[in-house]
Write a protein that holds these residues in place. Structure first.
Motif, short mmCIF file in Angstrom:
data_model
loop_
_atom_site.label_atom_id
_atom_site.label_comp_id
_atom_site.label_asym_id
_atom_site.label_seq_id
_atom_site.Cartn_x
_atom_site.Cartn_y
_atom_site.Cartn_z
N SER A 94 18.13 17.77 -41.26
CA SER A 94 19.42 18.42 -41.01
C SER A 94 20.56 17.55 -41.54
O SER A 94 20.37 16.38 -41.87
CB SER A 94 19.60 18.68 -39.51
OG SER A 94 19.47 17.49 -38.78
N LYS A 95 21.74 18.13 -41.62
CA LYS A 95 22.92 17.42 -42.10
C LYS A 95 23.69 16.84 -40.90
O LYS A 95 23.83 17.48 -39.87
CB LYS A 95 23.83 18.37 -42.88
CG LYS A 95 23.20 18.93 -44.16
CD LYS A 95 22.98 17.84 -45.18
CE LYS A 95 22.41 18.40 -46.48
NZ LYS A 95 23.41 19.24 -47.18
N MET A 96 24.18 15.63 -41.08
CA MET A 96 24.85 14.91 -40.01
C MET A 96 26.20 14.38 -40.46
O MET A 96 26.40 14.03 -41.62
CB MET A 96 23.99 13.72 -39.55
CG MET A 96 22.67 14.10 -38.91
SD MET A 96 22.93 14.74 -37.24
CE MET A 96 21.30 15.45 -36.92
N ASP A 97 27.13 14.32 -39.47
CA ASP A 97 28.36 13.56 -39.65
C ASP A 97 28.16 12.21 -38.99
O ASP A 97 27.58 12.13 -37.90
CB ASP A 97 29.55 14.27 -39.00
CG ASP A 97 29.92 15.56 -39.71
OD1 ASP A 97 29.53 15.74 -40.88
OD2 ASP A 97 30.59 16.41 -39.08
N VAL A 98 28.62 11.13 -39.63
CA VAL A 98 28.49 9.78 -39.08
C VAL A 98 29.82 9.39 -38.47
O VAL A 98 30.84 9.32 -39.16
CB VAL A 98 28.08 8.77 -40.16
CG1 VAL A 98 27.83 7.41 -39.54
CG2 VAL A 98 26.82 9.25 -40.89
N ILE A 99 29.82 9.16 -37.15
CA ILE A 99 31.03 8.86 -36.40
C ILE A 99 31.07 7.37 -36.07
O ILE A 99 30.10 6.83 -35.52
CB ILE A 99 31.10 9.67 -35.09
CG1 ILE A 99 30.73 11.15 -35.34
CG2 ILE A 99 32.47 9.53 -34.44
CD1 ILE A 99 31.65 11.87 -36.27
N VAL A 100 32.16 6.70 -36.40
CA VAL A 100 32.32 5.27 -36.14
C VAL A 100 33.43 5.06 -35.11
O VAL A 100 34.52 5.63 -35.25
CB VAL A 100 32.66 4.51 -37.44
CG1 VAL A 100 33.02 3.06 -37.13
CG2 VAL A 100 31.50 4.58 -38.40
N THR A 101 33.13 4.27 -34.08
CA THR A 101 34.14 3.86 -33.10
C THR A 101 34.30 2.34 -33.22
O THR A 101 33.33 1.60 -33.04
CB THR A 101 33.70 4.23 -31.67
OG1 THR A 101 33.53 5.64 -31.59
CG2 THR A 101 34.75 3.78 -30.66
N THR A 102 35.51 1.91 -33.51
CA THR A 102 35.76 0.48 -33.72
C THR A 102 36.08 -0.22 -32.40
O THR A 102 36.40 0.42 -31.39
CB THR A 102 36.91 0.26 -34.70
OG1 THR A 102 38.12 0.79 -34.12
CG2 THR A 102 36.65 0.96 -36.02
N GLY A 106 45.65 -2.49 -28.21
CA GLY A 106 45.46 -1.08 -28.52
C GLY A 106 44.01 -0.65 -28.36
O GLY A 106 43.10 -1.47 -28.32
N PRO A 107 43.77 0.67 -28.27
CA PRO A 107 42.41 1.18 -28.13
C PRO A 107 41.67 1.15 -29.47
O PRO A 107 42.27 0.98 -30.53
CB PRO A 107 42.64 2.63 -27.67
CG PRO A 107 43.95 3.00 -28.29
CD PRO A 107 44.78 1.75 -28.27
N GLY A 108 40.36 1.29 -29.40
CA GLY A 108 39.58 1.39 -30.62
C GLY A 108 39.82 2.73 -31.31
O GLY A 108 40.36 3.67 -30.72
N ALA A 122 33.08 8.71 -40.70
CA ALA A 122 32.92 7.83 -41.86
C ALA A 122 32.20 8.53 -43.00
O ALA A 122 32.35 8.15 -44.16
CB ALA A 122 32.17 6.57 -41.46
N ALA A 123 31.37 9.53 -42.69
CA ALA A 123 30.65 10.28 -43.74
C ALA A 123 30.35 11.66 -43.18
O ALA A 123 29.93 11.79 -42.02
CB ALA A 123 29.37 9.57 -44.14
N ARG A 124 30.56 12.69 -43.97
CA ARG A 124 30.36 14.07 -43.53
C ARG A 124 29.16 14.72 -44.22
O ARG A 124 28.96 14.55 -45.42
CB ARG A 124 31.60 14.91 -43.81
CG ARG A 124 32.85 14.50 -43.05
CD ARG A 124 34.00 15.45 -43.35
NE ARG A 124 35.24 15.03 -42.71
CZ ARG A 124 35.56 15.33 -41.47
NH1 ARG A 124 34.74 16.07 -40.74
NH2 ARG A 124 36.72 14.91 -40.96
N GLY A 125 28.40 15.47 -43.43
CA GLY A 125 27.35 16.33 -43.99
C GLY A 125 26.30 15.60 -44.80
O GLY A 125 25.88 16.09 -45.85
N GLU A 184 30.12 -0.88 -40.16
CA GLU A 184 29.19 -1.41 -39.17
C GLU A 184 29.62 -2.80 -38.67
O GLU A 184 29.38 -3.16 -37.53
CB GLU A 184 27.78 -1.49 -39.74
CG GLU A 184 27.00 -0.20 -39.65
CD GLU A 184 25.54 -0.40 -40.00
OE1 GLU A 184 24.69 -0.24 -39.11
OE2 GLU A 184 25.26 -0.72 -41.17
N SER A 185 30.26 -3.57 -39.56
CA SER A 185 30.64 -4.94 -39.18
C SER A 185 31.77 -4.96 -38.16
O SER A 185 31.97 -5.97 -37.47
CB SER A 185 31.05 -5.72 -40.43
OG SER A 185 32.23 -5.18 -41.01
N ILE A 186 32.53 -3.88 -38.04
CA ILE A 186 33.64 -3.84 -37.08
C ILE A 186 33.45 -2.75 -36.03
O ILE A 186 34.32 -2.54 -35.19
CB ILE A 186 34.99 -3.62 -37.80
CG1 ILE A 186 34.96 -2.30 -38.59
CG2 ILE A 186 35.32 -4.78 -38.72
CD1 ILE A 186 36.31 -1.91 -39.18
#
Length: 220
Positions: free
Chosen positions: A145-153, A159-161, A166-169, A206-208
């Motif tokens: 299946s196709k995925m969106d990749v979600i990044v939370t810093t 301030g909040p993260g 970061a990448a769609r589909g 990924e590093s942050i």
């Protein structure tokens, strides 16, 4: 001191130095094993191979080699011997220096069920993801299946993260438990079909990142 006595003395010193070096090497190896786990044999791609290459064929040549690596750094599904890949076909481009994993291969003339074509300019890339248990509820198999990749810093200062896509589909090729196993809250290893630009962006993210998650594409 006679010449013969000097020769004997030098010989004894050389043997003592060799014994000391062996003891140091053994101690270093033991400390590495304690810190990173025992050494494991793993197949490494020495020179890049294009998608569709049949392993063990003249076209592949001697592109595979075996190295011993601390088990902590061996990705899940990595092959231990080139014989395990004989006759198999590369599902995507195999990058030089990459560990050879079963998820990156399929029988000749066949495509694993549910695995999409990567498309031109895409290659398999592994990332660690959190919260993948939700994708497996009810015995579901999200591969293909196709995925969106979600990044939370991580939060920056007071301030909040930040959370962003970061990448769609992108196609999900494989999803496996990470080094922590299948314990609740542990990370998983996702193999995604990414363009070079997407791969570089995710590696930098990924590093942050505090958390990287997958969300079925189109779900907002």
């Amino acid at each position: 001191m006679s010449r013969r006595a000097r020769a004997v003395a030098f010989l004894l010193l050389a043997l003592a130095a060799a014994a000391a070096a062996a003891a140091i090497a053994e101690g270093y190896g033991s400390s590495v094993a304690r810190g990173y786990g025992a050494l494991r044999a793993v197949v490494v791609v020495e020179s890049a191979l294009p998608a569709g290459t049949r392993l063990g064929s003249p076209r592949a040549g001697d592109a595979l080699t075996v190295r011993r690596v601390p088990e902590r750094f061996v990705p899940p599904g990595s092959l231990a011997s080139p014989d395990e890949a004989a006759g198999m076909t590369a599902a995507g481009e195999l990058a030089a220096g990459a560990y050879l994993q079963a998820a990156l291969l399929h029988p000749p003339g066949a495509r694993p069920m549910g695995r999409p074509s990567l498309g031109r300019g895409r290659g398999p890339v592994e990332i660690a993801v959190s919260g993948s248990d939700a994708l497996l509820l009810g015995g579901a198999r999200p591969e293909g299946s196709k995925m969106d990749v979600i990044v939370t810093t991580e939060p920056a200062g007071a301030g909040p993260g930040r959370t962003y896509v970061a990448a769609r589909g992108v196609p999900l090729l494989a999803l496996r438990p990470g080094l922590e196993g299948t314990e609740p809250g542990s990370t998983s290893v996702a193999t995604l079909g990414l363009t070079r630009r997407q791969a570089l962006r995710l590696i930098a993210a990924e590093s942050i990142a505090r958390r990287v998650t997958l969300l079925p594409a189109g779900r907002r």
